[in-house]
Design a protein around this motif. Structure first.
Motif, PDB file in Angstrom:
ATOM      1  N   LEU A  52       0.838  -1.207   0.000  1.00 39.36           N
ATOM      2  CA  LEU A  52       0.000   0.000   0.000  1.00 39.36           C
ATOM      3  C   LEU A  52       0.871   1.255   0.000  1.00 39.36           C
ATOM      4  CD1 LEU A  52      -2.998   0.735  -0.139  1.00 39.36           C
ATOM      5  CD2 LEU A  52      -2.992   0.951   2.338  1.00 39.36           C
ATOM      6  N   SER A  53       1.967   1.187  -0.758  1.00 38.21           N
ATOM      7  CA  SER A  53       2.931   2.283  -0.790  1.00 38.21           C
ATOM      8  C   SER A  53       2.483   3.436  -1.678  1.00 38.21           C
ATOM      9  CB  SER A  53       4.287   1.768  -1.285  1.00 38.21           C
ATOM     10  OG  SER A  53       4.137   1.161  -2.566  1.00 38.21           O
ATOM     11  N   GLN A  54       1.620   3.173  -2.660  1.00 39.19           N
ATOM     12  CA  GLN A  54       1.177   4.191  -3.622  1.00 39.19           C
ATOM     13  C   GLN A  54       2.351   5.063  -4.081  1.00 39.19           C
ATOM     14  OE1 GLN A  54      -2.228   5.749  -1.109  1.00 39.19           O
ATOM     15  NE2 GLN A  54      -3.297   5.472  -3.064  1.00 39.19           N
ATOM     16  N   PRO A  55       3.369   4.462  -4.692  1.00 42.58           N
ATOM     17  CA  PRO A  55       4.587   5.211  -4.995  1.00 42.58           C
ATOM     18  C   PRO A  55       4.517   6.061  -6.255  1.00 42.58           C
ATOM     19  CG  PRO A  55       4.805   2.977  -5.773  1.00 42.58           C
ATOM     20  CD  PRO A  55       3.459   3.060  -5.092  1.00 42.58           C
ATOM     21  N   TRP A  56       3.410   5.986  -6.989  1.00 43.84           N
ATOM     22  CA  TRP A  56       3.299   6.724  -8.251  1.00 43.84           C
ATOM     23  C   TRP A  56       3.306   8.230  -8.002  1.00 43.84           C
ATOM     24  CZ3 TRP A  56      -0.134   2.512  -7.351  1.00 43.84           C
ATOM     25  CH2 TRP A  56      -1.222   2.815  -6.507  1.00 43.84           C
ATOM     26  N   ARG A  57       3.990   8.922  -8.891  1.00 40.51           N
ATOM     27  CA  ARG A  57       4.032  10.382  -8.848  1.00 40.51           C
ATOM     28  C   ARG A  57       3.789  10.879 -10.280  1.00 40.51           C
ATOM     29  NH1 ARG A  57       3.816   8.706  -4.432  1.00 40.51           N
ATOM     30  NH2 ARG A  57       5.258   9.058  -2.683  1.00 40.51           N
ATOM     31  N   ALA A 112       8.174   6.760 -10.051  1.00 41.88           N
ATOM     32  CA  ALA A 112       7.975   5.963  -8.843  1.00 41.88           C
ATOM     33  C   ALA A 112       8.916   6.498  -7.775  1.00 41.88           C
ATOM     34  CB  ALA A 112       8.256   4.489  -9.113  1.00 41.88           C
ATOM     35  N   ASP A 113       8.357   6.803  -6.627  1.00 45.12           N
ATOM     36  CA  ASP A 113       9.144   7.351  -5.522  1.00 45.12           C
ATOM     37  C   ASP A 113       9.724   6.203  -4.702  1.00 45.12           C
ATOM     38  OD1 ASP A 113      10.229   8.697  -3.418  1.00 45.12           O
ATOM     39  OD2 ASP A 113       8.359   9.592  -2.706  1.00 45.12           O
ATOM     40  N   ALA A 114      10.972   5.880  -4.970  1.00 46.56           N
ATOM     41  CA  ALA A 114      11.623   4.752  -4.300  1.00 46.56           C
ATOM     42  C   ALA A 114      11.862   5.016  -2.823  1.00 46.56           C
ATOM     43  CB  ALA A 114      12.941   4.432  -4.986  1.00 46.56           C
ATOM     44  N   ILE A 131       8.272  -1.380  -6.412  1.00 50.76           N
ATOM     45  CA  ILE A 131       7.848   0.029  -6.390  1.00 50.76           C
ATOM     46  C   ILE A 131       7.566   0.494  -7.820  1.00 50.76           C
ATOM     47  CG2 ILE A 131       8.771   2.360  -6.109  1.00 50.76           C
ATOM     48  CD1 ILE A 131       7.731   1.447  -3.534  1.00 50.76           C
ATOM     49  N   ASP A 132       8.486   0.190  -8.746  1.00 50.54           N
ATOM     50  CA  ASP A 132       8.284   0.579 -10.144  1.00 50.54           C
ATOM     51  C   ASP A 132       7.105  -0.178 -10.753  1.00 50.54           C
ATOM     52  OD1 ASP A 132      10.453   2.240  -9.911  1.00 50.54           O
ATOM     53  OD2 ASP A 132      11.828   0.950 -11.016  1.00 50.54           O
ATOM     54  N   GLU A 169      12.799  18.564 -13.313  1.00 46.60           N
ATOM     55  CA  GLU A 169      13.249  18.968 -11.970  1.00 46.60           C
ATOM     56  C   GLU A 169      12.473  18.260 -10.865  1.00 46.60           C
ATOM     57  OE1 GLU A 169      14.850  23.283 -11.773  1.00 46.60           O
ATOM     58  OE2 GLU A 169      13.048  23.414 -13.045  1.00 46.60           O
ATOM     59  N   VAL A 170      12.453  16.947 -10.947  1.00 46.67           N
ATOM     60  CA  VAL A 170      11.746  16.166  -9.929  1.00 46.67           C
ATOM     61  C   VAL A 170      12.709  15.829  -8.791  1.00 46.67           C
ATOM     62  CG1 VAL A 170      10.175  15.203 -11.651  1.00 46.67           C
ATOM     63  CG2 VAL A 170      12.267  13.951 -11.053  1.00 46.67           C
ATOM     64  N   PRO A 171      12.185  15.463  -7.628  1.00 41.99           N
ATOM     65  CA  PRO A 171      13.059  15.129  -6.494  1.00 41.99           C
ATOM     66  C   PRO A 171      13.964  13.936  -6.790  1.00 41.99           C
ATOM     67  CG  PRO A 171      10.805  15.516  -5.759  1.00 41.99           C
ATOM     68  CD  PRO A 171      10.758  15.472  -7.250  1.00 41.99           C
ATOM     69  N   GLU A 172      15.129  13.943  -6.170  1.00 42.28           N
ATOM     70  CA  GLU A 172      16.018  12.781  -6.260  1.00 42.28           C
ATOM     71  C   GLU A 172      15.309  11.575  -5.653  1.00 42.28           C
ATOM     72  OE1 GLU A 172      19.960  13.188  -4.815  1.00 42.28           O
ATOM     73  OE2 GLU A 172      20.252  15.189  -5.676  1.00 42.28           O
ATOM     74  N   GLY A 173      15.556  10.421  -6.213  1.00 44.14           N
ATOM     75  CA  GLY A 173      14.908   9.211  -5.720  1.00 44.14           C
ATOM     76  C   GLY A 173      13.658   8.846  -6.491  1.00 44.14           C
ATOM     77  N   TRP A 174      13.185   9.755  -7.350  1.00 40.07           N
ATOM     78  CA  TRP A 174      12.051   9.409  -8.206  1.00 40.07           C
ATOM     79  C   TRP A 174      12.583   8.687  -9.444  1.00 40.07           C
ATOM     80  CZ3 TRP A 174       7.697  13.611  -8.810  1.00 40.07           C
ATOM     81  CH2 TRP A 174       7.182  13.921  -7.540  1.00 40.07           C
ATOM     82  N   HIS A 175      12.110   7.491  -9.691  1.00 39.89           N
ATOM     83  CA  HIS A 175      12.486   6.729 -10.885  1.00 39.89           C
ATOM     84  C   HIS A 175      11.523   7.049 -12.013  1.00 39.89           C
ATOM     85  CE1 HIS A 175      14.349   3.351  -8.179  1.00 39.89           C
ATOM     86  NE2 HIS A 175      15.070   4.449  -8.198  1.00 39.89           N
TER      87      HIS A 175
END
Length: 212
Positions: A52-57, A112-114, A131-132, A169-175
């Motif tokens: 239930l991580s909902q990692p999508w951005r 995907a926010d790892a 996550i991906d 310019e997305v945050p680091e850690g976003w795949h």
């Protein structure tokens, strides 16, 4: 509470939805209906996710300069892909329209926010790539929801992921997972465009099943 009961007619329509989901490559330029993108994203967020991580951005790309950067990224990656094709395939590859970047009214990048803390790492210890995979499920859910609204989606995969991240310019850690072109399709086909063009053909479902 009992779960919903779906009729045979609904199941047949659901099958049609799967069959008519296409990777659209040619779009009309008229805009999406007001509020549709937000509705599609809300539906995408119903997708299953590991722990239930909902990692999508989701990043809606509207600024002309950023779209131009993505277009340049594609052109460079596409030139490399063309050069990598076997000589007998290069002409066929060059004829393919591989992106709706010019005409699609809506561009949506999916990451995907790892590093997400949501889900507390459940299910990721041995398969962190889940996550991906979860973000891919969100894309597929959005894709089907769009098709049900008569809207087409094209997945642009010929891109340098690092370059996309820098351009947006997305945050680091976003795949980076996928870049979607969304809009009204110019034409409707039940048969995949790549099959119509002779690039390849679908194989029957039984050819993918291995029993042990």
């Amino acid at each position: 509470m009992s779960g919903p009961r779906f009729s045979p007619a609904f199941r047949e329509e659901l099958h049609q939805l799967f069959a008519w989901r296409r990777d659209v490559r040619a779009f009309r330029t008229d805009p999406l209906p007001e509020g549709l993108l937000e509705r599609l994203i809300a539906t995408a967020c119903l997708a299953p996710s590991v722990g239930l991580s909902q990692p999508w951005r989701f990043v809606e790309v509207t600024e002309p300069a950023r779209r131009a950067a993505i277009r340049a990224n594609f052109e460079a990656a596409n030139a490399e892909a063309l050069a990598a094709q076997d000589s007998c395939r290069q002409t066929a590859y060059a004829r393919l329209k591989l992106a709706g970047l010019d005409d699609a009214p809506c561009h949506l990048a999916v990451f995907a926010d790892a590093a997400t803390a949501q889900g507390h790492g459940l299910g990721r210890r041995t398969m962190p790539e889940a996550i991906d995979y979860s973000a891919v499920l969100a894309i597929h859910t959005l894709w089907l929801a769009a098709r049900a609204e008569g809207i087409g989606v094209g997945w642009v995969s010929i891109l340098d992921p690092a370059g996309v991240g820098r351009a947006l310019e997305v945050p680091e850690g976003w795949h980076f997972v996928g870049y979607l072109c969304i809009g009204h399709p110019q034409a409707e086909h039940e048969v995949p465009t790549l099959e119509l063009s002779g690039w390849d053909h679908r194989r029957p479902a039984e050819s993918f099943l291995l029993r042990r």
